[in-house]
Write a protein that holds these residues in place. Structure first.
Motif, PDB file in Angstrom:
ATOM      1  N   SER A  25      -7.924   0.702  55.871  1.00  0.00           N
ATOM      2  CA  SER A  25      -6.777   1.589  55.711  1.00  0.00           C
ATOM      3  C   SER A  25      -5.605   0.924  56.420  1.00  0.00           C
ATOM      4  N   SER A 319      -9.458   3.668  35.695  1.00  0.00           N
ATOM      5  CA  SER A 319      -8.953   4.903  36.301  1.00  0.00           C
ATOM      6  C   SER A 319      -9.790   6.138  35.988  1.00  0.00           C
ATOM      7  N   ASP A 322     -12.091   5.611  38.846  1.00  0.00           N
ATOM      8  CA  ASP A 322     -11.519   4.850  39.956  1.00  0.00           C
ATOM      9  C   ASP A 322     -12.487   3.782  40.430  1.00  0.00           C
ATOM     10  N   TYR A 343     -14.428   4.680  43.576  1.00  0.00           N
ATOM     11  CA  TYR A 343     -13.641   5.298  44.638  1.00  0.00           C
ATOM     12  C   TYR A 343     -12.934   6.534  44.096  1.00  0.00           C
ATOM     13  N   GLU A 345     -12.573   9.403  45.140  1.00  0.00           N
ATOM     14  CA  GLU A 345     -11.806  10.196  46.101  1.00  0.00           C
ATOM     15  C   GLU A 345     -10.466   9.567  46.428  1.00  0.00           C
ATOM     16  N   PHE A 346     -10.227   8.324  45.968  1.00  0.00           N
ATOM     17  CA  PHE A 346      -9.001   7.614  46.309  1.00  0.00           C
ATOM     18  C   PHE A 346      -7.922   7.732  45.241  1.00  0.00           C
ATOM     19  N   SER A 347      -8.289   7.785  43.971  1.00  0.00           N
ATOM     20  CA  SER A 347      -7.347   7.703  42.858  1.00  0.00           C
ATOM     21  C   SER A 347      -6.503   6.437  42.989  1.00  0.00           C
ATOM     22  N   ILE A 348      -7.120   5.306  42.659  1.00  0.00           N
ATOM     23  CA  ILE A 348      -6.468   4.004  42.802  1.00  0.00           C
ATOM     24  C   ILE A 348      -5.396   3.850  41.736  1.00  0.00           C
ATOM     25  N   SER A 349      -4.185   3.523  42.140  1.00  0.00           N
ATOM     26  CA  SER A 349      -3.084   3.440  41.186  1.00  0.00           C
ATOM     27  C   SER A 349      -2.657   2.019  40.879  1.00  0.00           C
ATOM     28  N   ARG A 361      -4.580  -2.083  47.583  1.00  0.00           N
ATOM     29  CA  ARG A 361      -4.602  -1.081  46.518  1.00  0.00           C
ATOM     30  C   ARG A 361      -4.120   0.248  47.071  1.00  0.00           C
ATOM     31  N   SER A 363      -3.676   4.337  47.160  1.00  0.00           N
ATOM     32  CA  SER A 363      -4.371   5.551  46.757  1.00  0.00           C
ATOM     33  C   SER A 363      -3.328   6.590  46.395  1.00  0.00           C
ATOM     34  N   GLN A 366      -4.264  10.131  48.110  1.00  0.00           N
ATOM     35  CA  GLN A 366      -4.363  10.089  49.563  1.00  0.00           C
ATOM     36  C   GLN A 366      -3.082   9.586  50.212  1.00  0.00           C
TER      37      GLN A 366
END
Length: 464
Positions: A25, A319, A322, A343, A345-349, A361, A363, A366
Motif C-alpha cells: 500500500s 475487471s 479484478d 483482488y 475487494e480492490f476494484s483495480i482501475s 495499480r 484501487s 479503496q
C-alpha cells in the motif's frame, strides 16, 4: 507502508496455494483513481474520476491540494465516465503543457490541454480544447493517451457502447471512436493540433487523417514498451473473447484489428464487408468460458532489472473479477496467459509505472495506490492455453483438456470457498478428462490441478 501478501490463483482469501505475490500500500487517501502518469520526475500524478488530479510524492505522501480541479466541467455519473486519462508533453519541464481526456456535461469526450502554473499546481483557466467527440452511449467512453519518442500524441477511444456495435462505428473511417489516433500538438495549422504527414490515412478523402489504427472495440488502455517501443493494447471483447494486441516497433501502422467482423480469432458477424478484410490478429486471447473472466483492461510491460522475475512480462487486469494476469512470450507472435490473483475487494482501475519503471495499480473504490512487488510468477505448465478447463460456468460435466502438455494430470481436487475438500479425482489414463459436477451444490468452487511432476494450477469454478 503496509504490506499485503496474497497467494497465487486463490480468489477467496481463506484458501491459499502455491506461489506468493506481494503488493505494498503506497499511497492512500485518493478519490476514485483511474489513471496516473509521471512527469519525468519521482512524483505520480493521479487522475480522479470526479475531475481532479492529485500529486503523490516519492515517499507516498499525497498533496493536500489538487494539481488540477475541473470537477465543474466533468460528468462522472456513468461507470466509464469522468476524468479518464492524462499525458505530459515531452517538453513539460520547459513549457508546462499536459493533456487530459474527460467526459463533459454533454456526456461527450473532450481532449484538452492545460498549463502548469507552479510545480504542484496547474491553472484551471488555461484549458485549450483540441477535440470534442460525440459519445452515443455512456459505456466504452474510456481511453488512454501517451506521447511516443516521435513527439506525437496517441489517443484511444472505445466504440461508444452498446452490444455488437449497432452503428458500425468500428468499421467507419469517419469517426474517431474505436480508433487509435495520432496527432501533432506542436503544429497549429488546424488551431490546436495538426495531422502528421506520415499518418497512414493522411490525405485520404474517405477517412479521417488522425486515425493511426482502427476496428478495435474498447481499448481502455494501451502502452508503449519503454525498452522496445512496441505498442501493446488490451481490447475488451463483446460476448466471449478478450484479446491482447501488439504492434512491433517501428511501425507506421494503419492496421485493421478486425472488430466487429472478428472477436479475437473468431468470427463475430458474417456481413458482406467482412469477407474482404485483412486484419491483424491478436498475439493472444482468452475466453470467458475457460477462465471465468470477461473484461480485459489496463496493461503494462515490466522492463527494469530490479525485480528479475517480472522482467518482460505483460501485466493486465480483468475487471469482472479484478484479476491480475500476465502474458509471457512463447514466440514473437504467440503469448501464453496466466492469471495470478483475484483482488475483488480492490476494484483495480489501471496499471502504470513510475519514472523508474516500477509498476503500480490504483484501487478505484479503496482510493489507494498499490505497488507490485517481486515474486516468482512462473508456474510450470500453468498457462490457460496449456490446461483448458471448460465450460465455466458449468452445469453437468466439466472437461479438462491437457492434450498439448507433456506431463500427465495426476489429480483434480475441488474445494469450497472455505477451503474444505469437496471431491478428488485421480488415476487418469487420458489427457482429455471429464468429471461430473451435478453433486456440486454451491455456486463457487476452487479447482486444483496437479501433474506428475508436482506442478499445480488453481482455477475458479462457477456452477450454474
Amino acid at each position: 507502508m503496509k504490506l499485503f501478501t496474497a497467494r497465487l490463483a486463490s480468489c477467496f482469501m481463506s484458501l491459499t496455494f502455491a506461489q506468493d505475490i506481494s503488493i505494498e500500500s503506497f499511497a492512500p487517501g485518493l478519490s476514485n483513481p483511474v489513471n496516473f502518469k509521471h512527469a519525468g520526475d519521482d512524483r505520480l500524478f493521479v487522475t480522479e474520476r470526479r475531475g481532479t488530479i492529485t500529486v503523490i510524492n516519492a515517499d507516498g505522501s499525497v498533496n493536500a491540494f489538487s494539481f488540477l480541479n475541473i470537477d465543474d466541467r466533468v460528468t462522472n455519473s456513468g461507470s466509464e465516465q469522468g476524468l479518464l486519462a492524462m499525458a505530459f508533453h515531452p517538453n513539460y519541464t520547459s513549457n508546462g503543457f499536459f493533456y487530459i481526456n474527460y467526459i463533459d456535461h454533454n456526456e461527450d469526450t473532450v481532449i484538452s490541454r492545460f498549463t502548469r502554473s507552479s510545480i504542484n499546481v496547474a491553472d484551471p483557466n488555461s484549458g485549450v480544447i483540441l477535440l470534442n467527440i460525440v459519445q452515443p452511449f455512456v459505456k466504452h467512453n474510456g481511453g488512454n493517451m501517451h506521447f511516443r519518442p516521435d513527439g506525437y500524441m496517441y489517443i484511444t477511444l472505445g466504440d461508444g457502447g452498446a452490444v455488437g456495435d449497432p452503428e458500425n462505428r468500428a468499421q467507419s473511417l469517419n469517426t474517431l471512436l474505436v480508433k487509435i489516433f495520432r496527432i501533432d500538438v506542436d503544429a497549429t495549422e488546424m488551431g490546436s493540433y495538426d495531422i502528421p504527414l506520415d499518418n497512414p490515412f493522411f490525405g485520404d478523402t474517405a477517412a479521417l487523417g488522425e486515425m493511426w489504427a482502427y476496428k478495435l472495440r474498447n481499448t481502455g488502455n494501451f502502452y508503449f514498451d519503454r525498452t522496445t517501443g512496441d505498442l501493446w493494447s488490451a481490447d475488451v471483447g463483446d460476448s466471449q473473447i478478450e484479446e491482447i494486441n501488439k504492434v512491433d516497433a517501428p511501425s507506421t501502422d494503419g492496421e485493421n484489428y478486425g472488430w466487429k467482423c472478428f472477436e479475437g480469432n473468431s468470427t463475430f458477424v458474417s456481413q458482406t464487408s467482412c469477407s474482404t478484410i485483412t486484419h491483424k490478429a491478436p498475439v493472444t486471447q482468452y475466453t470467458h468460458s475457460s477462465t471465468g473472466e470477461c473484461s480485459i483492461t489496463r496493461d503494462y510491460v515490466y522492463r527494469i532489472p530490479i525485480q528479475t522475475t517480472l522482467q518482460g512480462l505483460y501485466f493486465f487486469v480483468d475487471s469482472c473479477n479484478d484479476s491480475i494476469g500476465f502474458a509471457e512470450g512463447a514466440t514473437p507472435r504467440n503469448y501464453d496467459i496466466s492469471f495470478i490473483e483475484n483482488y475483488s475487494e480492490f476494484s483495480i482501475s489501471a496499471f502504470g509505472e513510475d519514472i523508474n519503471g516500477e509498476l503500480y495499480r490504483p484501487s478505484l473504490f479503496q482510493g489507494s495506490l498499490f505497488k507490485l512487488k517481486d515474486v516468482d510468477l512462473r508456474v510450470q505448465d500453468q498457462s490457460v492455453t496449456k490446461r483448458n478447463m471448460f465450460p465455466n460456468p458449468v452445469k453437468d460435466v466439466l472437461t479438462f483438456d491437457a492434450v498439448s502438455t507433456s506431463n500427465q494430470i495426476e489429480s483434480i481436487t475441488i474445494h469450497d470457498t472455505q477451503g474444505e475438500l469437496i471431491a478428488t479425482h485421480s488415476n487418469f489414463e487420458e489427457q482429455l478428462i471429464t468429471i461430473p459436477t451435478t453433486s456440486l451444490t454451491t455456486r463457487f468452487h476452487i479447482v486444483e490441478i496437479s501433474n506428475s511432476k508436482g506442478d499445480r494450477s488453481i482455477r475458479k469454478l462457477i456452477v450454474k
